[in-house]
Design a protein around this motif. Sequence first.
Motif, PDB file in Angstrom:
ATOM      1  N   LYS A  45      17.166  28.387  24.022  1.00  0.00           N
ATOM      2  CA  LYS A  45      18.288  28.433  23.064  1.00  0.00           C
ATOM      3  C   LYS A  45      19.417  27.474  23.429  1.00  0.00           C
ATOM      4  CE  LYS A  45      20.646  32.428  25.166  1.00  0.00           C
ATOM      5  NZ  LYS A  45      21.160  33.804  24.884  1.00  0.00           N
ATOM      6  N   TYR A  46      19.395  26.971  24.664  1.00  0.00           N
ATOM      7  CA  TYR A  46      20.438  26.045  25.097  1.00  0.00           C
ATOM      8  C   TYR A  46      19.945  24.603  25.257  1.00  0.00           C
ATOM      9  CZ  TYR A  46      23.268  30.192  26.080  1.00  0.00           C
ATOM     10  OH  TYR A  46      23.975  31.365  25.972  1.00  0.00           O
ATOM     11  N   HIS A  47      18.704  24.343  24.889  1.00  0.00           N
ATOM     12  CA  HIS A  47      18.172  22.984  25.015  1.00  0.00           C
ATOM     13  C   HIS A  47      19.033  21.960  24.279  1.00  0.00           C
ATOM     14  CE1 HIS A  47      13.723  24.231  25.977  1.00  0.00           C
ATOM     15  NE2 HIS A  47      14.581  24.581  26.914  1.00  0.00           N
ATOM     16  N   LEU A  48      19.382  22.282  23.040  1.00  0.00           N
ATOM     17  CA  LEU A  48      20.072  21.310  22.189  1.00  0.00           C
ATOM     18  C   LEU A  48      21.591  21.462  22.183  1.00  0.00           C
ATOM     19  CD1 LEU A  48      17.613  21.235  19.136  1.00  0.00           C
ATOM     20  CD2 LEU A  48      17.632  19.813  21.191  1.00  0.00           C
ATOM     21  N   THR A  49      22.105  22.465  22.880  1.00  0.00           N
ATOM     22  CA  THR A  49      23.556  22.639  22.931  1.00  0.00           C
ATOM     23  C   THR A  49      24.117  22.294  24.309  1.00  0.00           C
ATOM     24  OG1 THR A  49      23.242  24.997  23.422  1.00  0.00           O
ATOM     25  CG2 THR A  49      23.626  24.374  21.121  1.00  0.00           C
ATOM     26  N   ARG A  50      23.374  22.618  25.342  1.00  0.00           N
ATOM     27  CA  ARG A  50      23.828  22.317  26.700  1.00  0.00           C
ATOM     28  C   ARG A  50      22.971  21.223  27.348  1.00  0.00           C
ATOM     29  NH1 ARG A  50      24.881  28.477  29.105  1.00  0.00           N
ATOM     30  NH2 ARG A  50      26.463  29.085  27.555  1.00  0.00           N
ATOM     31  N   HIS A  53      23.643  17.525  26.442  1.00  0.00           N
ATOM     32  CA  HIS A  53      24.911  16.988  26.955  1.00  0.00           C
ATOM     33  C   HIS A  53      24.826  16.695  28.452  1.00  0.00           C
ATOM     34  CE1 HIS A  53      26.739  17.524  23.087  1.00  0.00           C
ATOM     35  NE2 HIS A  53      26.456  18.814  23.091  1.00  0.00           N
ATOM     36  N   ASP A  73      10.401  20.972  25.474  1.00  0.00           N
ATOM     37  CA  ASP A  73      11.191  20.419  24.374  1.00  0.00           C
ATOM     38  C   ASP A  73      11.243  18.907  24.585  1.00  0.00           C
ATOM     39  OD1 ASP A  73      13.209  19.504  22.644  1.00  0.00           O
ATOM     40  OD2 ASP A  73      14.261  21.424  22.734  1.00  0.00           O
ATOM     41  N   ASP A 118      22.873  25.580  33.465  1.00  0.00           N
ATOM     42  CA  ASP A 118      23.066  24.702  32.308  1.00  0.00           C
ATOM     43  C   ASP A 118      24.512  24.627  31.831  1.00  0.00           C
ATOM     44  OD1 ASP A 118      23.369  27.175  31.110  1.00  0.00           O
ATOM     45  OD2 ASP A 118      21.457  27.118  30.040  1.00  0.00           O
ATOM     46  N   ASP A 119      25.399  25.412  32.452  1.00  0.00           N
ATOM     47  CA  ASP A 119      26.835  25.301  32.121  1.00  0.00           C
ATOM     48  C   ASP A 119      27.630  24.720  33.289  1.00  0.00           C
ATOM     49  OD1 ASP A 119      26.540  27.442  33.798  1.00  0.00           O
ATOM     50  OD2 ASP A 119      27.702  28.861  32.583  1.00  0.00           O
TER      51      ASP A 119
END
Length: 208
Positions: A45-50, A53, A73, A118-119
């Motif tokens: 769920k964080y591949h394309l948001t975190r 970047h 991915d 990832d953050d």
Amino acid sequence: GFFGYGLIQIFLFNKSQQNAETKDILKDDLFNEVKILCWIMISPKYHLTRGVHIKKTWGRKCNKLLFMSSEHDPVIDSIALPGMKEKITHLWSKTRKAFQLIHDEYLEEADWFLKADDDTYMIMENLRQMLFQYNPKTALYLGQRLISNESRDGFMQGGAYVLSKKAVKKFIKLYPNCRKKDGWAEDLYMGKKKIYDKILKRIIKRAN
């Protein structure tokens, strides 16, 4: 007069330009001298948001960048770890599988192995300058040290920590003796006293 002022300005400009060029050269030298593989703990769920970047920013400064997930991915080229379920209670098994894969397939591509969430945002230039003083052939475990009742000697906060190549080898060699029960506190489990004693021989270096 004005002419002298102009010479001073030119001198200062040239000096600052030389300093900038020197810093760039040193930065390039450290990139080749201090080779770091960065692996990112991430879920689909964080591949394309975190993930994207990280790949566009500080991840570009790693010698090798890997995203460890439960699904592949192509956008971030994430690795689907075998049999991995995306639950917070499986973070320890995810960490162990990630280090096993790194040991088996990527060990010779770097001397230092950074695990990051990832953050997390890393200043790779600073990390390289710090690691430059250490020998990756020594078993080292570096990070922000925390103390817990469950880990008398403390552990490195899971947002980011670094293992030397020797430490990764030791971890995998004694892999069967590590905690088998899964759980969410992977950083705490990594810092258990028995791991210091058996794997890292109580060589604890702190980078605060």
